[in-house]
Design a protein around this motif. Structure first.
Motif, short mmCIF file in Angstrom:
data_model
loop_
_atom_site.label_atom_id
_atom_site.label_comp_id
_atom_site.label_asym_id
_atom_site.label_seq_id
_atom_site.Cartn_x
_atom_site.Cartn_y
_atom_site.Cartn_z
N ALA A 188 0.84 -1.20 0.00
CA ALA A 188 0.00 0.00 0.00
C ALA A 188 0.87 1.25 0.00
N GLU A 189 1.93 1.24 0.80
CA GLU A 189 2.84 2.38 0.84
C GLU A 189 3.56 2.54 -0.49
N PHE A 190 3.98 1.44 -1.08
CA PHE A 190 4.68 1.46 -2.37
C PHE A 190 3.78 2.03 -3.47
N LEU A 191 2.49 1.67 -3.42
CA LEU A 191 1.54 2.14 -4.42
C LEU A 191 0.97 3.52 -4.09
N SER A 192 1.44 4.13 -3.01
CA SER A 192 0.97 5.45 -2.56
C SER A 192 -0.54 5.47 -2.40
N CYS A 193 -1.02 4.52 -1.65
CA CYS A 193 -2.45 4.33 -1.49
C CYS A 193 -2.72 3.93 -0.04
N GLY A 194 -3.88 4.28 0.48
CA GLY A 194 -4.26 3.84 1.81
C GLY A 194 -4.54 2.35 1.82
N ARG A 195 -4.39 1.73 2.98
CA ARG A 195 -4.56 0.27 3.08
C ARG A 195 -5.98 -0.17 2.71
N ARG A 196 -7.01 0.55 3.19
CA ARG A 196 -8.38 0.16 2.89
C ARG A 196 -8.68 0.27 1.40
N LYS A 197 -8.25 1.38 0.81
CA LYS A 197 -8.51 1.58 -0.62
C LYS A 197 -7.78 0.52 -1.44
N MET A 198 -6.53 0.22 -1.07
CA MET A 198 -5.77 -0.80 -1.79
C MET A 198 -6.47 -2.15 -1.70
N THR A 199 -6.99 -2.47 -0.51
CA THR A 199 -7.67 -3.75 -0.31
C THR A 199 -8.87 -3.87 -1.25
N HIS A 256 -9.03 -10.27 4.55
CA HIS A 256 -8.68 -10.30 3.14
C HIS A 256 -7.31 -10.95 3.02
N ARG A 257 -7.29 -12.06 2.31
CA ARG A 257 -6.05 -12.82 2.11
C ARG A 257 -5.79 -12.96 0.63
N LEU A 258 -4.57 -13.32 0.28
CA LEU A 258 -4.24 -13.51 -1.12
C LEU A 258 -5.13 -14.57 -1.73
N ALA A 259 -5.55 -14.33 -2.96
CA ALA A 259 -6.39 -15.29 -3.67
C ALA A 259 -5.57 -16.56 -3.92
N ASP A 260 -6.27 -17.67 -4.04
CA ASP A 260 -5.59 -18.96 -4.23
C ASP A 260 -4.72 -18.97 -5.48
N TRP A 261 -5.19 -18.33 -6.57
CA TRP A 261 -4.41 -18.36 -7.81
C TRP A 261 -3.08 -17.62 -7.65
N VAL A 262 -3.02 -16.63 -6.75
CA VAL A 262 -1.78 -15.87 -6.53
C VAL A 262 -0.74 -16.77 -5.85
N THR A 263 -1.17 -17.51 -4.84
CA THR A 263 -0.23 -18.39 -4.15
C THR A 263 0.15 -19.59 -5.02
N THR A 264 -0.80 -20.09 -5.81
CA THR A 264 -0.52 -21.22 -6.69
C THR A 264 0.52 -20.82 -7.74
N LYS A 265 0.42 -19.61 -8.22
CA LYS A 265 1.36 -19.11 -9.23
C LYS A 265 2.74 -18.81 -8.63
N GLY A 266 2.83 -18.79 -7.29
CA GLY A 266 4.10 -18.51 -6.63
C GLY A 266 4.35 -17.02 -6.44
N TRP A 267 3.31 -16.22 -6.61
CA TRP A 267 3.44 -14.77 -6.49
C TRP A 267 3.19 -14.28 -5.07
N GLY A 268 2.78 -15.16 -4.20
CA GLY A 268 2.50 -14.73 -2.84
C GLY A 268 2.62 -15.87 -1.86
#
Length: 191
Positions: free
Chosen positions: A30-41, A61-73
């Motif tokens: 959220a900080e990297f994207l210059s956005c508040g945490r709620r808005k980013m979520t 709110h957790r990472l979607a399954d496809w994100v972890t399956t792809k190895g991105w999270g």
């Protein structure tokens, strides 16, 4: 946070640490994207990057399954803490950067209507006039419901930069509490 993978070199038999890059927590993202945490979520949920999960007591709110399956999270649990957290890989950050501006624009087109802007301004004026900058999301949901009953759950979510599911959860809690208070009041006047 730097993450490393440990692999065994089959020629020498030694364990070698290989860097898998600088992974970011959602707060750091959220900080990297210059956005508040709620808005980013909310925006990440619109991109299907996050999903809402209920563990019985809390909605998270957790990472979607496809994100972890792809190895991105990765979904992590800190020892000694009851709060799990997620981290995203550099590849996931690049994927998000490519889609971020369009997703933000879509979100703003959907949530920055005249009605939502007026409700947001009304809430901010109340908070300023009453020195109530410490209001929780639940308090703000209840205030908006009481003050502007014509607002739908989706519009309240847009005012507060939260998901509609969060608004629904707080409205169910409010409804239950009001019902209990009415019952207590009715029982007080029974002979």
């Amino acid at each position: 946070m730097k993450y490393t993978d440990e692999i065994i070199d089959r020629k020498t038999g030694e364990i070698i640490s290989v860097s898998s890059g600088d992974w970011l927590t959602l707060a750091e993202l959220a900080e990297f994207l210059s956005c508040g945490r709620r808005k980013m979520t909310v925006i990440l949920k619109e991109l299907n990057f996050l999903q809402l999960e209920n563990d019985g007591r809390y909605n998270r709110h957790r990472l979607a399954d496809w994100v972890t399956t792809k190895g991105w999270g990765k979904r992590l649990h800190c020892k000694g803490s009851q709060y799990p957290f997620d981290v995203v890989s550099p590849d996931a950050v690049l994927w998000l950067i490519e889609r971020w501006e369009e997703a933000v624009q879509d979100y703003q087109d959907k949530t920055y209507t005249a009605e939502i802007d007026a409700a947001r301004e009304s809430l901010q004026r109340f908070q300023f006039d009453r020195d109530r900058s410490d209001m929780t999301v639940q308090m703000m949901v209840c205030w908006l419901t009481d003050t502007l009953p014509e607002l739908t759950q989706e519009k309240i979510a847009g005012v507060l930069d939260v998901t509609q599911q969060v608004v629904s959860k707080f409205l169910k809690t409010r409804s239950k509490q009001l019902s209990e208070l009415r019952q207590m009041k009715a029982n007080m006047f029974l002979p």
